[in-house]
Design a protein around this motif. Structure first.
Motif, short mmCIF file in Angstrom:
data_model
loop_
_atom_site.label_atom_id
_atom_site.label_comp_id
_atom_site.label_asym_id
_atom_site.label_seq_id
_atom_site.Cartn_x
_atom_site.Cartn_y
_atom_site.Cartn_z
N LEU A 47 0.84 -1.19 0.00
CA LEU A 47 0.00 0.00 0.00
C LEU A 47 0.88 1.26 0.00
CD1 LEU A 47 -3.05 0.52 -0.03
CD2 LEU A 47 -2.92 0.94 2.42
N ARG A 56 -7.65 1.06 -0.71
CA ARG A 56 -7.16 1.58 -2.00
C ARG A 56 -8.20 2.46 -2.66
NH1 ARG A 56 -2.95 -1.78 -4.62
NH2 ARG A 56 -4.00 -1.37 -6.59
N SER A 96 -6.13 -4.09 -7.27
CA SER A 96 -5.92 -4.59 -5.90
C SER A 96 -5.67 -6.10 -5.91
CB SER A 96 -7.12 -4.26 -5.00
OG SER A 96 -8.14 -3.67 -5.72
#
Ligand code: HPA
Ligand code: ZN
Length: 339
Positions: free
Chosen positions: A4, A302, A339
């Motif tokens: 991330l 996200r 993702s």
């Protein structure tokens, strides 16, 4: 988390709330003090950093204005902005709207032209080196009078085509937006956009004034709007951009802990929030670190991060075709990083 963090660093983003004087790192402060033969009240870079413990906005402002004294020449302002643009580029910033406080410098006898010409030369370089688009926001110091703000606007006249917006910063409480109603009308008449710090330490009433009296295009900070449900609804319905600054909020005690930061509550309420660094040399992190810190503290997804980046472009003071171009870059990045 590491994934991330890398996603955040590469995420194309705009920075909309950055005081260029607040990007003066202690190392550069020392170098400029020496170059200009100016005495500063610190023996070392470590001592400067140790002094950066604030319990409120005014604590910070006192040190911030003192630090700016080392900025003297056009080259100094160039070097200051060039260092910021390099940091911003490394953080995935593709568009930056930087605020500057001319009154902090003209009060010391520095010519307005030296300040802005130095910044402009760094802007040209940033475009050439990083492909970054950049704009300038001239801020009025709200602890000074409206007449002094008018005087500053007059000094800016030869460079108005290089200034995108006017802002209002410095000590908020006791200096409401309405104090500057006439100078903001004058700035609007010159084609400038209007953005105001409101609701950082000041009450929701100051945010209402920014909307109703000034007809602001953007609100800087705006945190305390959350205390007023009717105001939240208005900001949401207007899709008013809020330039939120998590590490600044922590260092100036607007929040006690990043774990209590309201950024996700703002998004959940439909507010158009963005993430910015405010005064990164003083608050412990540039814009990427602000995203990373608040994402970790509040468990941002996200999708949240993508929304924040999208808001930063749609909230920019750019023409629609340039916003669209930045959004295409963002969408390509998101498509390449599923993702
Ligand atoms: N608030 C008000 N004025 C400022 C700030 C801020 O966070 N940073 C620089 N001037
Ligand atoms: Zn600010």
């Amino acid at each position: 988390m590491t994934d991330l963090n890398a996603f955040i660093t590469g995420l194309p983003k705009a920075e909309l709330h950055l005081h260029i004087e607040g990007s003066l790192e202690p190392e550069l402060m020392f170098a400029l003090a020496e170059r200009n033969g100016i005495a500063i009240p610190y023996a070392s870079v470590e001592e400067v950093r140790a002094a950066y413990a604030f319990s409120n906005l005014q604590d910070f402002l006192d040190i911030y204005y003192a630090g700016a004294a080392v900025l003297q020449t056009r080259a100094d302002f160039h070097d200051l902005a060039a260092a910021y643009f390099a940091r911003a580029a490394a953080d995935g910033v593709t568009h930056a709207e930087i605020m500057f406080d001319p009154q902090t410098h003209t009060a010391r006898g520095i010519a307005f032209g030296d300040v802005i010409e130095g910044l402009m030369s760094a802007q040209a370089e940033a475009h050439q080196r990083y492909g970054m688009t950049t704009q300038l926001i001239l801020c009025f110091l709200r602890h000074l009078s409206e007449d002094e703000a008018f005087d500053t606007l007059a000094q800016a006249e030869p460079w108005l085509d290089r200034i995108t917006a006017v802002g209002l910063d410095s000590s908020e409480v006791g200096h409401p937006p309405a104090k500057f109603a006439r100078v903001f009308v004058a700035a609007r008449a010159k084609g400038l956009k209007l953005t105001l710090h409101a609701g950082e330490e000041g009450p929701p009433a100051y945010v209402y004034e920014a909307l109703d009296v000034i007809e602001a295009d953007r609100i800087d900070h705006g945190n305390r709007s959350l205390e007023d449900a009717v105001l939240v609804e208005r900001l949401r319905d207007a899709q008013m951009t809020l330039t939120v600054c998590p590490l600044s909020n922590l260092k100036l005690c607007v929040v006690d802990d990043l774990a209590e930061h309201p950024i996700d509550r703002m998004l959940a309420a439909g507010l158009k929030a963005t993430i910015n660094s405010d005064d990164p040399a003083y608050f412990g992190g540039y814009v990427g670190e602000n995203y990373r810190a608040v994402a970790a503290a509040r468990g941002l997804s996200r999708d949240d991060l993508a929304t924040l980046a999208r808001n930063s472009f749609t909230g920019a003071f750019l023409p629609p075709d340039e916003i669209a171009r930045h959004l295409e870059t963002l969408d390509a990045y998101l498509a390449a990083h599923p993702s």
